[in-house]
Scaffold this motif. Structure first.
Motif, PDB file in Angstrom:
ATOM      1  N   UNK A   1    -112.249  20.568  52.791  1.00 59.52           N
ATOM      2  CA  UNK A   1    -110.895  20.149  52.497  1.00 59.52           C
ATOM      3  C   UNK A   1    -110.929  19.266  51.252  1.00 59.52           C
ATOM      4  N   UNK A   2    -110.090  19.582  50.297  1.00 59.58           N
ATOM      5  CA  UNK A   2    -109.991  18.797  49.082  1.00 59.58           C
ATOM      6  C   UNK A   2    -108.890  17.764  49.234  1.00 59.58           C
ATOM      7  N   UNK A   3    -109.010  16.692  48.499  1.00 61.29           N
ATOM      8  CA  UNK A   3    -107.955  15.690  48.522  1.00 61.29           C
ATOM      9  C   UNK A   3    -107.572  15.342  47.095  1.00 61.29           C
ATOM     10  N   UNK A   4    -106.344  14.945  46.932  1.00 60.84           N
ATOM     11  CA  UNK A   4    -105.831  14.555  45.625  1.00 60.84           C
ATOM     12  C   UNK A   4    -105.378  13.114  45.715  1.00 60.84           C
ATOM     13  N   UNK A   5    -105.719  12.332  44.713  1.00 59.28           N
ATOM     14  CA  UNK A   5    -105.349  10.932  44.691  1.00 59.28           C
ATOM     15  C   UNK A   5    -104.373  10.694  43.549  1.00 59.28           C
ATOM     16  N   UNK A   6    -103.249  10.068  43.866  1.00 57.72           N
ATOM     17  CA  UNK A   6    -102.266   9.703  42.855  1.00 57.72           C
ATOM     18  C   UNK A   6    -102.331   8.191  42.709  1.00 57.72           C
ATOM     19  N   UNK A   7    -102.763   7.732  41.527  1.00 61.36           N
ATOM     20  CA  UNK A   7    -102.907   6.303  41.304  1.00 61.36           C
ATOM     21  C   UNK A   7    -101.621   5.692  40.805  1.00 61.36           C
ATOM     22  N   UNK A   8    -101.285   4.559  41.360  1.00 61.45           N
ATOM     23  CA  UNK A   8    -100.094   3.835  40.944  1.00 61.45           C
ATOM     24  C   UNK A   8    -100.451   2.920  39.768  1.00 61.45           C
ATOM     25  N   UNK A   9     -99.450   2.573  39.023  1.00 65.51           N
ATOM     26  CA  UNK A   9     -99.655   1.604  37.942  1.00 65.51           C
ATOM     27  C   UNK A   9     -99.891   0.232  38.553  1.00 65.51           C
ATOM     28  N   UNK A  10    -100.671  -0.583  37.881  1.00 60.26           N
ATOM     29  CA  UNK A  10    -100.870  -1.942  38.362  1.00 60.26           C
ATOM     30  C   UNK A  10    -102.262  -2.162  38.895  1.00 60.26           C
ATOM     31  N   UNK A  11    -102.356  -3.036  39.868  1.00 63.50           N
ATOM     32  CA  UNK A  11    -103.660  -3.408  40.392  1.00 63.50           C
ATOM     33  C   UNK A  11    -103.614  -3.512  41.909  1.00 63.50           C
ATOM     34  N   UNK A  12    -104.784  -3.671  42.490  1.00 64.39           N
ATOM     35  CA  UNK A  12    -104.915  -3.848  43.926  1.00 64.39           C
ATOM     36  C   UNK A  12    -105.386  -5.272  44.166  1.00 64.39           C
ATOM     37  N   UNK A  13    -104.674  -5.987  44.999  1.00 63.02           N
ATOM     38  CA  UNK A  13    -105.056  -7.359  45.314  1.00 63.02           C
ATOM     39  C   UNK A  13    -105.675  -7.407  46.699  1.00 63.02           C
ATOM     40  N   UNK A  14    -106.882  -7.984  46.766  1.00 61.16           N
ATOM     41  CA  UNK A  14    -107.597  -8.117  48.028  1.00 61.16           C
ATOM     42  C   UNK A  14    -108.107  -9.544  48.123  1.00 61.16           C
ATOM     43  N   UNK A  15    -107.855 -10.183  49.238  1.00 51.99           N
ATOM     44  CA  UNK A  15    -108.325 -11.547  49.442  1.00 51.99           C
ATOM     45  C   UNK A  15    -109.631 -11.492  50.234  1.00 51.99           C
ATOM     46  N   UNK A  16    -110.734 -11.904  49.583  1.00 52.37           N
ATOM     47  CA  UNK A  16    -112.050 -11.920  50.201  1.00 52.37           C
ATOM     48  C   UNK A  16    -112.565 -13.348  50.299  1.00 52.37           C
TER      49      UNK A  16
END
Length: 58
Positions: A1-16
């Motif tokens: 199964x193939x998958x397609x990724x659509x990237x949004x503009x901007x960034x990803x914020x993660x609190x570590x």
């Protein structure tokens, strides 16, 4: 199964925590090996909320 990724503009914020950030760089925490997996879970969760992952191949 193939998958397609659509990237949004901007960034990803993660609190570590500092330990989680260090674990992602390769530092091993023998007393608590779950630190790295918890950091990876947080990042995966943030990506799932930010990006549209479609399982339909085009």
């Amino acid at each position: 199964m193939n998958s397609q990724t659509v990237y949004a503009e901007g960034s990803v914020d993660v609190r570590l925590t500092p330990d989680e950030a260090l674990a992602l760089t390769g530092v091993e925490f023998n007393g608590n090996p779950k630190i790295k997996s918890e950091a990876q879970r947080k990042i995966r969760s943030a990506f799932e909320k930010t990006f549209d992952f479609n399982s339909d191949a085009k």
